[in-house]
Design a protein around this motif. Structure first.
Motif, short mmCIF file in Angstrom:
data_model
loop_
_atom_site.label_atom_id
_atom_site.label_comp_id
_atom_site.label_asym_id
_atom_site.label_seq_id
_atom_site.Cartn_x
_atom_site.Cartn_y
_atom_site.Cartn_z
N GLY A 124 -7.74 -3.00 -12.88
CA GLY A 124 -7.38 -4.02 -11.89
C GLY A 124 -7.06 -3.42 -10.54
O GLY A 124 -7.49 -3.92 -9.50
N ALA A 125 -6.32 -2.31 -10.54
CA ALA A 125 -5.99 -1.64 -9.28
C ALA A 125 -7.26 -1.13 -8.61
O ALA A 125 -7.42 -1.22 -7.38
N GLU A 126 -8.17 -0.60 -9.41
CA GLU A 126 -9.44 -0.12 -8.86
C GLU A 126 -10.23 -1.29 -8.25
O GLU A 126 -10.74 -1.19 -7.14
N GLY A 127 -10.31 -2.40 -9.00
CA GLY A 127 -11.08 -3.53 -8.52
C GLY A 127 -10.49 -4.20 -7.29
O GLY A 127 -11.21 -4.82 -6.51
N LEU A 128 -9.18 -4.07 -7.13
CA LEU A 128 -8.51 -4.66 -5.96
C LEU A 128 -8.38 -3.65 -4.82
O LEU A 128 -7.78 -3.98 -3.79
N ALA A 129 -8.92 -2.47 -5.00
CA ALA A 129 -8.82 -1.41 -3.99
C ALA A 129 -7.37 -1.21 -3.58
O ALA A 129 -7.05 -1.11 -2.39
N ALA A 130 -6.50 -1.16 -4.58
CA ALA A 130 -5.07 -1.05 -4.33
C ALA A 130 -4.63 0.41 -4.43
O ALA A 130 -4.76 1.04 -5.48
N THR B 163 0.84 -1.19 0.00
CA THR B 163 0.00 0.00 0.00
C THR B 163 0.88 1.25 0.00
O THR B 163 1.83 1.37 0.78
N GLY B 164 0.58 2.18 -0.91
CA GLY B 164 1.40 3.38 -1.04
C GLY B 164 2.63 3.19 -1.89
O GLY B 164 3.42 4.14 -2.04
N GLY B 165 2.80 1.98 -2.45
CA GLY B 165 3.97 1.70 -3.27
C GLY B 165 3.81 2.17 -4.70
O GLY B 165 2.79 2.74 -5.09
N THR B 166 4.83 1.91 -5.49
CA THR B 166 4.88 2.35 -6.89
C THR B 166 5.16 1.17 -7.80
O THR B 166 6.01 0.33 -7.50
N ILE B 167 4.43 1.11 -8.91
CA ILE B 167 4.67 0.10 -9.94
C ILE B 167 5.15 0.82 -11.20
O ILE B 167 4.53 1.78 -11.64
N ILE B 168 6.25 0.34 -11.76
CA ILE B 168 6.76 0.88 -13.01
C ILE B 168 6.57 -0.19 -14.09
O ILE B 168 7.14 -1.28 -13.99
#
Length: 348
Positions: free
Chosen positions: A302-308, A283-288
């Motif tokens: 996907g991020a929205e659906g996973l509440a990420a 949580t609060g991390g970064t994906i490149i």
């Protein structure tokens, strides 16, 4: 030609109003505008996602792959794979420089283009007869055109050309990884998915260089595991299928003592890795995302659906100073250099 558009729109044949990258076809006329540069092409480097798609589509038949690439270039006036939407880059010798070109290049210099082949006007005159279709690097003869806002790097004298080409092809990745890792308040944990490839191994080295607390490499099999263990680029190595999100996340969490990575770097050249990267990130991390196989709609939804709650970045291939930084990583790390030589030696 007179002075052209600095972004190359005057080279667009169709559709009208498009920029070169989005165009269906470009005009590779060898006559240059006042602000253009013509390169005598010697070698193309197809990006990994594009070559994998071509290899799969033709069952590894080198002749069929060569014919497909030749058809794309002749039909589109550029190397722009219509399936993956990606291209690669090239090396060659500066053949002509317009008097108003701002690139600072000189006739006779050996250079690598640092802009995608998807927006570079390209003509080949040897029908790719020097290439067997079985590698990402394509020896050939022809010419390419650079615009006023293109980017190119003079090839270094201390590295073999095919090695420098392989490094410069992915030089945006390590530069952005360094920036993202270094800007965090505390030393970051980093997971690189697809770590045994060119951009992946450079990203491992850049994370270390930027002061990462822990660097985890995710690879697909025991062969890649052994290769990276020999190179000593990561603190831990995980064997996992990047397209299996639940198992991938469990293995990354285990390697990081039960929490996701602060920074996750995706360098896998196959589709379907978005959700695994999201689940592997704290949580609060970064994906490149560096892979051209990435579906950015799948990542966002996907991020929205996973509440990420994660920040997602598109690696666009350009960071100021990226070329020299990547080359310096190779020069300063004998294991990394040997890893690249082992990989591209089969392609040279």
């Amino acid at each position: 030609m007179s002075t052209g558009s600095p972004v190359g729109s005057h080279r667009v044949v169709s559709p009208a109003g498009a920029l070169p990258q989005a165009a269906d076809r470009l005009d590779p006329d060898p006559r240059i505008a006042d602000d253009e540069v013509r390169i005598r092409v010697e070698r193309l480097n197809l990006d990994a996602a594009s070559y994998r798609q071509l290899h799969t589509a033709h069952g590894g038949d080198g002749d069929a792959i060569r014919a497909d690439v030749r058809d794309i270039i002749e039909r589109r006036g550029k190397m722009h794979n219509p399936v993956t939407g990606s291209g690669g880059m090239l090396i060659g010798t500066v053949d002509a420089v317009g008097p108003r070109s701002p690139l600072g290049l000189k006739v006779g210099q050996k250079v690598a283009t640092l802009v995608s082949l998807t927006l570079t006007p390209l003509h080949i005159d040897d029908r790719l007869e020097q290439w067997d279709g079985r590698s990402e690097q394509v020896p050939t003869s022809g010419h390419a055109i650079l615009f006023a806002r293109s980017i190119a790097a003079v090839l270094p004298d201390d590295l073999p050309e095919h090695l420098a080409l392989a490094v410069l092809d992915v030089c945006g990745a390590p530069a952005l990884v360094r920036r993202v890792v270094a800007r965090r308040a505390d030393p970051a944990t980093v997971a690189v998915i697809g770590a045994a490839g060119k951009s992946g191994s450079l990203s491992l080295a850049a994370a270390r260089d930027a002061g990462a607390a822990t660097v985890v490499a995710v690879v697909r099999d025991e062969i890649e595991d052994a290769r990276l263990r020999w190179a000593h680029l990561a603190d831990d190595i995980v064997i996992a299928d990047a397209t299996d999100p639940l198992r991938l996340a469990r293995k990354v969490d285990k390697a990081l003592d039960g929490r996701g990575a602060d920074v996750t770097v995706v360098c896998v050249d196959v589709p379907g890795c978005e959700h695994g990267a999201i689940l592997s990130t704290a949580t609060g991390g970064t994906i490149i995302f560096f892979s051209m196989a990435t579906s950015f709609s799948a990542a966002a939804l996907g991020a929205e659906g996973l509440a990420a709650d994660v920040e997602m970045l598109i690696g666009n291939g350009y960071v100021p100073g990226h070329a020299e930084y990547a080359l310096d990583l190779i020069r300063g790390n004998a294991h990394l250099k040997d890893l690249f030589i082992d990989r591209v030696g089969e392609e040279s």
